[in-house]
Design an enzyme around this catalytic site. Structure first.
Site, PDB file in Angstrom:
ATOM      1  N   SER A 142       0.853  -1.203   0.000  1.00  0.00           N
ATOM      2  CA  SER A 142       0.000   0.000   0.000  1.00  0.00           C
ATOM      3  C   SER A 142       0.885   1.249   0.000  1.00  0.00           C
ATOM      4  O   SER A 142       2.084   1.169   0.310  1.00  0.00           O
ATOM      5  CB  SER A 142      -0.854  -0.031   1.260  1.00  0.00           C
ATOM      6  N   TYR A 155      -3.878  -0.840   9.861  1.00  0.00           N
ATOM      7  CA  TYR A 155      -3.622  -1.046   8.427  1.00  0.00           C
ATOM      8  C   TYR A 155      -2.203  -0.607   8.088  1.00  0.00           C
ATOM      9  O   TYR A 155      -1.458  -1.316   7.409  1.00  0.00           O
ATOM     10  CB  TYR A 155      -4.655  -0.248   7.620  1.00  0.00           C
TER      11      TYR A 155
END
Ligand code: NAP
Length: 250
Positions: A142, A155
């Site tokens: 990410s 996350y």
């Protein structure tokens, strides 16, 4: 021929999170490049199966637990006889202010995005070693492997860790002919970012920073995925490639 190096003819891939979004796009691209694909999903990958026919096999598994791993390996070997590629794509995100962030929002994300990814990767790498074939592992990372983000501490922890572990495994397993790499998607229009895209202020801020001037789509990731799954990337080890419309460079 250089394009032959990108072919996945005769290869067998496992792709997690195959029912939707980026995972569905990767399954489609792999089949188009010649592979047979086992898609792992919590909900049935009905649409993906309809799209890809006999070259796709769906295994239903909830990746929040490690118990499903032996079944995924056994089903893949039973159906297609070998494993050459693993894409760890399934992932979840929980948004909450860090001052109140719950233990459940921490543990659920770390389990799916990091713990299961590591142990599924280990099981697949053991199969690569047993086959004496080498293989390709692609971890979907990410922008938050590189940046902090806002209201998503678990996350960010999981995706930063995945980038690091990608390097660890690349270092240990290159000698077996196993390439471990990552892809860091930018801001892509999928379920993962639906909440963000509905927040007008955040959405406008994000768009203003993307040099390409638009959100990415699953199709934008397919070239990088095929490259890292194919012999064209045999000398690429431990790198996490951004596919982000220029976000990180801004
Ligand atoms: P998505 O449409 O929400 O897809 C996530 C996939 O993971 C779905 O197939 C989902 O299945 C599956 N999944 C989640 N928890 C699971 C579990 N416990 N067991 C099995 N499968 C599970 O979002 P996406 O954008 O395609 O996300 C794919 C990956 O890209 C994720 O790792 C995400 O973090 C990463 N990523 C996305 C973006 C973005 O902008 N979209 C950016 C950077 C990284 P269900 O549909 O059943 O929940």
């Amino acid at each position: 021929m250089i394009l032959d190096q990108f072919s996945l003819k005769g290869k067998v891939a496992i792709v997690t999170g195959s029912n939707t979004g980026l995972g569905q796009g990767i399954c489609r691209a792999f089949v188009e490049a010649g592979a047979k694909v086992v898609g792992v999903s919590r909900r049935p990958s009905t649409e993906t199966a309809e799209m890809l026919g006999k070259n796709f096999h769906n295994v239903i598994a909830d990746l929040s637990s490690l118990d499903v791993i032996p079944g995924i390996i056994a089903d893949t070997l039973d159906k297609f006889g070998r494993i050459d590629i693993l894409v760890n794509n399934a992932g979840i995100i929980k948004r909450q202010d860090s001052l109140e962030f719950s233990e459940e929002n921490w543990d659920s994300v770390i389990n799916v995005n990091l713990k299961t990814v590591f142990f599924l990767t280990q099981a697949v790498a053991q199969q690569f070693v047993a086959q004496k074939s080498g293989g390709k592992i692609i971890n979907i990372a990410s922008m938050l492997s590189y940046q902090g983000g806002i209201r998503v501490p678990s996350y960010t922890a999981s995706k930063s860790a995945i980038k690091g572990v990608t390097m660890t495994l690349a270092n240990e397993w290159a000698k077996y002919g196993i390439n471990v790499n990552g892809i860091a998607p930018g801001y892509m229009a999928t379920n993962n970012t639906e909440q963000l895209r509905q927040d007008e202020d955040r959405s406008a801020d994000i768009l203003a920073r993307i040099p390409a001037g638009r959100w990415g789509t699953p199709a934008d990731l397919e070239g990088a995925a095929v490259f890292l799954a194919s012999s064209a990337s045999d000398y690429v080890n431990g790198f996490t490639l951004a596919v982000d419309g220029g976000w990180l460079g801004r």
